[in-house]
Design an enzyme around this catalytic site. Sequence first.
Site, short mmCIF file in Angstrom:
data_model
loop_
_atom_site.label_atom_id
_atom_site.label_comp_id
_atom_site.label_asym_id
_atom_site.label_seq_id
_atom_site.Cartn_x
_atom_site.Cartn_y
_atom_site.Cartn_z
N ASP A 270 123.07 -68.57 -8.05
CA ASP A 270 122.25 -68.32 -7.29
C ASP A 270 120.50 -69.23 -8.31
O ASP A 270 120.76 -70.14 -8.73
CB ASP A 270 121.55 -66.76 -8.13
CG ASP A 270 120.51 -66.28 -8.12
OD1 ASP A 270 120.31 -65.70 -7.33
OD2 ASP A 270 119.82 -65.43 -9.08
N ASP B 11 116.32 -68.67 -7.86
CA ASP B 11 115.28 -67.51 -9.44
C ASP B 11 115.98 -67.18 -10.37
O ASP B 11 117.48 -66.22 -10.18
CB ASP B 11 114.87 -66.15 -8.37
CG ASP B 11 114.13 -67.41 -7.68
OD1 ASP B 11 113.07 -66.98 -7.19
OD2 ASP B 11 114.41 -66.48 -6.49
N LYS C 30 123.03 -59.97 -2.10
CA LYS C 30 123.74 -59.64 -2.76
C LYS C 30 122.77 -57.91 -2.85
O LYS C 30 121.42 -58.14 -3.51
CB LYS C 30 123.86 -60.55 -3.65
CG LYS C 30 124.38 -61.69 -3.06
CD LYS C 30 123.91 -62.91 -4.77
CE LYS C 30 122.77 -62.90 -4.59
NZ LYS C 30 122.27 -64.21 -5.24
N ASP D 127 122.26 -63.88 -12.33
CA ASP D 127 121.21 -63.52 -13.64
C ASP D 127 121.58 -62.69 -13.29
O ASP D 127 120.79 -61.31 -14.74
CB ASP D 127 119.77 -64.13 -13.95
CG ASP D 127 118.74 -63.85 -12.61
OD1 ASP D 127 117.88 -63.09 -13.12
OD2 ASP D 127 119.31 -64.16 -11.55
#
Length: 273
Positions: A13, A15, A193, A218
Amino acid sequence: MQAFTDIRALIIDMDGVLWHGDQPQAGLTDFFETLRDLALPFILATNNASMTAEQYVAKLAKMGVTVAEREILTSGMATALYLSQRYDPQTTRAYAIGGTGTWKPLQDLGFTLTGLYETGPDQHAHLVVCGMDREISWDKLATATLNLRAGAHFIGTNGDISLPTEHGITHGNGAILAALTAATGIQPMIIGKPEPIIYRQAIELLGAPLAQTIAIGDRLDTDILGAVRTGIRSLMVLTGVSSAKDVEATDYGPTWVVPDIRDVTRMLRELAA
């Protein structure tokens, strides 16, 4: 904790993992140097559909990291690919809310994009595709609402209700989807996701076995849950949305939890030693 072994490919990922807004995370360049040194293939798979792969390449370059467009998969790209396999782009009109990363992949695959208030019998969109839009307006929401009420199928590139930035955690695309659902009563189909669609596309690009692929993220409710639904192991860093306490409060969780990508770098180097 499960042993950190047998890893041949990564789905990462962006961000909250690699940066907050325009602020890179500590250890970013060393992390990518390690991936290159170890010849570990990866796909940067993000739910954020506001930018194109080309724009993400440029953003990383400003942070001192070189990646190829083929190593990036946004939820906008995943959405366009998914829709092109189910609708004929040559005969399908789409109204897109979102930045370049939402509408350009649709355009690139041949879909006709409709504009504001093009909602007449021969102009209305067959699909309303909604991605993160930093220039959202009344007119955009109204056009989407009119198309949805006329029968258009509702597609969300992702459902994230929040977004980590250098200013703090702000609203995400899920907030825009919620507004349209409130206006129409129609729930969107989500491509990003935690649905496994984008992960499966990334795994196909990587050509790696499920058992040897891990996801790094995260967020519990997107990155980690998506990995669980896909059947791959996952690693969560604590530099984004979810915390260690959040992990304790859920009935699912990541395979590993570490503070940040500097720890991932260390673990990968130890694995290769």
